[in-house]
Design a protein around this motif. Structure first.
Motif, PDB file in Angstrom:
ATOM      1  N   GLU A  54       0.836  -1.196   0.000  1.00  0.00           N
ATOM      2  CA  GLU A  54       0.000   0.000   0.000  1.00  0.00           C
ATOM      3  C   GLU A  54       0.872   1.247   0.000  1.00  0.00           C
ATOM      4  N   ILE A  55       0.286   2.341  -0.461  1.00  0.00           N
ATOM      5  CA  ILE A  55       0.910   3.665  -0.415  1.00  0.00           C
ATOM      6  C   ILE A  55      -0.145   4.614   0.127  1.00  0.00           C
ATOM      7  N   PHE A  56       0.180   5.335   1.195  1.00  0.00           N
ATOM      8  CA  PHE A  56      -0.823   6.169   1.840  1.00  0.00           C
ATOM      9  C   PHE A  56      -0.164   7.304   2.610  1.00  0.00           C
ATOM     10  N   ARG A  57      -0.977   8.282   2.986  1.00  0.00           N
ATOM     11  CA  ARG A  57      -0.514   9.415   3.795  1.00  0.00           C
ATOM     12  C   ARG A  57      -1.045   9.264   5.215  1.00  0.00           C
ATOM     13  N   SER A  58      -0.205   9.599   6.185  1.00  0.00           N
ATOM     14  CA  SER A  58      -0.619   9.582   7.580  1.00  0.00           C
ATOM     15  C   SER A  58       0.407  10.365   8.384  1.00  0.00           C
ATOM     16  N   LEU A  59       0.351  10.233   9.699  1.00  0.00           N
ATOM     17  CA  LEU A  59       1.398  10.747  10.575  1.00  0.00           C
ATOM     18  C   LEU A  59       2.351   9.604  10.899  1.00  0.00           C
ATOM     19  N   GLN A  60       3.637   9.915  10.953  1.00  0.00           N
ATOM     20  CA  GLN A  60       4.606   8.910  11.375  1.00  0.00           C
ATOM     21  C   GLN A  60       4.319   8.559  12.829  1.00  0.00           C
ATOM     22  N   GLY A  61       4.186   7.258  13.098  1.00  0.00           N
ATOM     23  CA  GLY A  61       3.757   6.830  14.424  1.00  0.00           C
ATOM     24  C   GLY A  61       4.873   6.596  15.417  1.00  0.00           C
TER      25      GLY A  61
END
Length: 202
Positions: free
Chosen positions: A5-12
């Motif tokens: 997958e390729i997605f945008r989020s916040l680095q956790g």
């Protein structure tokens, strides 16, 4: 390359925790950790060219990239080609690795976040890679109990780790006990709760 997958989020987690990030998650892993966040990435995925990955990342915007898995360095040659393109286009890249694959070849293009596997995970990392961690890289220990903390402490005593070190309690474990141990033993680490677990994202 095979992409989960390729997605945008916040680095956790790691040194860029909380930062907006585009994740490129590759399929395949050589470990089966008890605390794996993404078992779905062990298999399946979509065959994509470097150009296709670049196009998808460009459409999502942002300049910070995290290549993760699974274990992304199992696809080393394709990752190197992708890193060269990311570098050409001015992206900042970090690679999350389980510490079983030699990462030295990719350090010219990306920072490393090495997840050292503790006993409760049921798996092992290659600790001989730790001397190659640089100040721009980081190391994390995901801990479930005192045995894991003792293991992390022993590893840090044995190896000089030049990058920043993080200790993260496993979701559902005793966070307070982990924090107290770090303080009492004055460990040279930063305590870090896994933000992606709190937010319900990967």
């Amino acid at each position: 390359m095979i992409v989960s997958e390729i997605f945008r989020s916040l680095q956790g987690e790691g040194k860029n925790q909380g930062r907006p990030c585009t994740f490129v998650r590759l399929t395949g892993c050589n470990l089966r950790c008890a605390w794996c966040d993404t078992p779905y990435a062990h298999e399946g995925g979509e065959e994509m060219s470097v150009a296709q990955v670049l196009d998808r990342v460009w459409l999502l915007r942002g300049t910070h990239i995290c290549i993760t898995g699974g274990e992304p360095l199992l696809q080393r040659e394709e990752v190197l080609k992708l890193l060269e393109k990311f570098d050409l286009h001015g992206y900042t890249v970090e690679i999350e690795t389980n510490g079983t694959c030699d990462f030295r070849e990719v350090q010219a293009y990306a920072s490393i976040c090495m997840d050292v596997k503790c006993p409760s995970s049921g798996e092992k990392s290659d600790l001989s890679l730790l001397p190659y961690i640089t100040p721009r890289d980081c190391v994390k220990f995901v801990v479930a109990d005192e045995d894991d903390l003792l293991y992390a402490r022993a590893v840090m005593s044995r190896y000089e780790i030049r990058g920043e070190v993080f200790i993260s309690p496993v979701e559902g474990s005793d966070y307070r006990a982990v924090a107290d141990y770090i303080v009492e033993e004055n460990l040279p680490v930063r305590f870090q709760v896994q933000l992606h677990k709190l937010l319900g994202v990967q």
